[in-house]
Design a protein around this motif. Structure first.
Motif, short mmCIF file in Angstrom:
data_model
loop_
_atom_site.label_atom_id
_atom_site.label_comp_id
_atom_site.label_asym_id
_atom_site.label_seq_id
_atom_site.Cartn_x
_atom_site.Cartn_y
_atom_site.Cartn_z
N UNK A 5 10.23 -2.37 8.18
CA UNK A 5 9.32 -1.31 7.73
C UNK A 5 7.96 -1.94 7.45
N UNK A 6 6.95 -1.50 8.17
CA UNK A 6 5.58 -1.95 7.93
C UNK A 6 4.90 -0.85 7.13
N UNK A 7 4.63 -1.16 5.86
CA UNK A 7 4.18 -0.14 4.90
C UNK A 7 2.71 -0.35 4.57
N UNK A 8 1.94 0.74 4.61
CA UNK A 8 0.50 0.64 4.37
C UNK A 8 0.04 1.75 3.44
N UNK A 9 0.16 1.51 2.14
CA UNK A 9 -0.39 2.42 1.13
C UNK A 9 -0.86 1.59 -0.06
N UNK A 10 -2.09 1.85 -0.54
CA UNK A 10 -2.63 1.01 -1.61
C UNK A 10 -2.07 1.29 -2.99
N UNK A 11 -1.33 2.41 -3.15
CA UNK A 11 -0.85 2.81 -4.47
C UNK A 11 0.68 2.68 -4.55
N UNK A 12 1.17 1.77 -5.40
CA UNK A 12 2.62 1.58 -5.52
C UNK A 12 3.35 2.83 -6.04
N UNK A 13 2.65 3.72 -6.74
CA UNK A 13 3.29 4.93 -7.27
C UNK A 13 3.14 6.13 -6.35
#
Length: 233
Positions: A5-13
């Protein structure tokens, strides 16, 4: 399966991150081996540059794709790129997890593709589509967006979601040889209730349980004849 899984979101929540975490949990319970490249958490460098190579074959003028080929052949590619290449090579399935930005992927994910999908391994010469370097592997998009589902379609304001996804699904993943599975799309996420988000997670769980039965999207294939490649239909 081995799944990356290549994940790209700046917010952990974020809900996109919640979807990624849910996917890891569901897939591992199903017996799959799951690895995650969380690009923001890794502080992944998305900028393709001369620094990606320990030595240039033509330092007077850098052709990035040709330098990729040279560097891979001579083991001169940057360590952070090599690590990601090996993750993809190990994977049977690659999931790109992201929020849609301006009908595309976030810059950090685009940069990951630019740097990791190297010429000479993923594509190059006659190595593309069903002759691509990733033939035998699968890939899919799992993404969130702000628009409502009714805004997408042949006669809707934004046009069809399939057309918007062509550059990544066909021009990138299929081009590199992946069998591209239908995407999982979470609509209108910033504006819906928590109950609606929980339903999306349940729908995603069902989608992941059915991975083995999902047919690949239908993109043109090529046959080789007299050193030329011709489309099949």
């Amino acid at each position: 399966m081995n799944i990356l899984i290549v994940h790209a979101h700046p917010e952990p929540l974020s809900f996109t991150t919640a979807m990624k975490d849910h996917a890891v949990e569901v897939l591992e319970k199903l017996g799959h081996q799951v690895e995650v490249s969380d690009l923001y958490a890794m502080n992944f460098n998305p900028i393709a540059s001369r620094e990606d190579f320990s030595e240039l074959s033509h330092p007077e003028y850098m052709n990035y794709a040709l330098e990729q080929r040279h560097a891979c052949k001579n083991k001169q590619i940057a360590a952070d790129i090599q690590i990601e290449i090996e993750k993809v090579q190990k994977a049977d399935l690659v999931i790109l997890s992201f929020p849609m930005y301006w009908t595309s992927v976030p810059a950090i994910l685009k940069g990951w593709i630019d740097r990791v999908f190297v010429s000479g391994i993923f594509y190059g010469g006659k190595r593309f589509y069903n002759h691509g370097g990733m033939v035998g592997k699968k890939a899919l998009l799992s993404f969130t967006l702000g628009g409502r589902e009714h805004m997408f379609g042949d006669h809707a304001i934004h046009g069809s979601i399939e057309d918007l996804l062509l550059p990544i699904q066909r021009g990138t993943l299929a081009y590199a040889g992946f069998d591209v599975l239908p995407p999982f799309t979470a609509y209108h996420v910033p504006y819906i209730s928590n109950e609606a988000r929980q339903q999306i997670l349940l729908d995603y769980q069902q989608y992941l349980h059915n991975l083995e039965n999902l047919p690949a999207l239908d993109f043109p294939k090529l046959e080789q004849f007299d050193d030329k490649l011709y489309p099949l239909g």
